[in-house]
Design a protein around this motif. Sequence first.
Motif, short mmCIF file in Angstrom:
data_model
loop_
_atom_site.label_atom_id
_atom_site.label_comp_id
_atom_site.label_asym_id
_atom_site.label_seq_id
_atom_site.Cartn_x
_atom_site.Cartn_y
_atom_site.Cartn_z
N LEU A 108 10.58 12.92 -31.47
CA LEU A 108 9.64 13.85 -30.91
C LEU A 108 9.14 15.13 -31.75
O LEU A 108 8.33 15.62 -31.96
CB LEU A 108 9.99 14.20 -29.54
CG LEU A 108 9.86 12.74 -28.68
CD1 LEU A 108 10.36 13.18 -27.07
CD2 LEU A 108 8.55 12.25 -28.39
N ALA A 129 4.41 13.37 -24.24
CA ALA A 129 5.65 13.34 -24.63
C ALA A 129 6.38 14.34 -25.07
O ALA A 129 7.60 14.49 -24.66
CB ALA A 129 5.78 11.93 -25.55
N ALA A 282 9.66 10.42 -22.09
CA ALA A 282 8.85 10.64 -23.21
C ALA A 282 8.86 9.63 -24.20
O ALA A 282 8.04 9.56 -24.91
CB ALA A 282 9.33 11.93 -23.60
N TYR A 286 6.02 7.68 -26.27
CA TYR A 286 5.87 7.58 -27.48
C TYR A 286 5.85 6.33 -28.09
O TYR A 286 5.23 6.08 -28.95
CB TYR A 286 7.09 8.60 -28.17
CG TYR A 286 7.00 8.50 -29.70
CD1 TYR A 286 6.17 9.43 -30.20
CD2 TYR A 286 7.89 7.79 -30.29
CE1 TYR A 286 6.18 9.39 -31.45
CE2 TYR A 286 7.85 7.79 -31.56
CZ TYR A 286 7.01 8.74 -32.49
OH TYR A 286 7.06 8.64 -33.74
#
Length: 312
Positions: A108, A129, A282, A286
């Motif tokens: 991320l 995310a 998240a 993703y």
Amino acid sequence: MREASKGVWAVIAACSIWGVAPLYYKHLAYVPSGEILAHRTVWTLLMFGFVLVLQGRLADIGALLRGPERGRLAIATLFISVNWGMFIVGVQGGHGVEASLGYYIFPLMAVVLGVVLLGERLTPLQGVAVGLAAVAVAVLTYGLGVAPVLALALAATFAVYGLLKRGLRAGAVASVTAEVLLMAPLAVGWLIAVHGGFATEFGRAGGWFGHGLEATLMLPLSGLITGGPLILFSWGAQRVRLSTLGLSQYLNPSLQALCAVLVAGEPFTRWHAAAFGLIWAALALYSAEMWRTAPGMLRFILGADGRAHGAA
């Protein structure tokens, strides 16, 4: 066994070795982190150098270090050496859970760097995310009363490293060999200083290698633990689907967290549970986006030749 199946098992083996590597560093907690990092550099260089000699590709290193990308490679070396050092210090200091969180956050963080530095645009799912990851960090900071600095630093340094390595034409073994070759003078210098009594760590003069049977036998394994999985991952990455490769990245931090909690006995509070739950959510978003579009994380891990360039 089909090539694709062999590739899957190679990637799983690589991520599993990386995932349980904290047990190795934790077991050697009596050896100062600087000495371990220096040995990791030297033995990785020797291992990869031997592999390149067998492949007849030793000249690739000279071409890399003389080529136009040498400056970018040198900066990448700085970031990966800092990442390695922080990881060893964190695990030895009882912060394995936080270190694992850093490698969960990494993909991320890589997306955010792409937006900030490369002008890439977040898709809606990527935006959610990244937002969930930010909430996770905030929750953990509130609950523990301190920000997860180690996790953020590990994620940031590895993401920047991946960004710098993005698009390098060299393969995994050649590029990492060039990096540890650049680190080697400092590593060797530190070992000479430590063994000569000119530098101390933990208040102890003199290095452990050659002065303790267990450490003497185990320190060379640091090169195998670093280089072996990278070779497996690089080989497997060329034979599996990118979606499979992307999901396999989460095996490493998952095993790190389990080792830290179940083996090393580190605490896992309700705040950790809440933060990790948000991070997993998240990463689920993703991963869904990664299947739909070009895999952002893999563009940081894989170079133009489609082979892995990073070592966790």
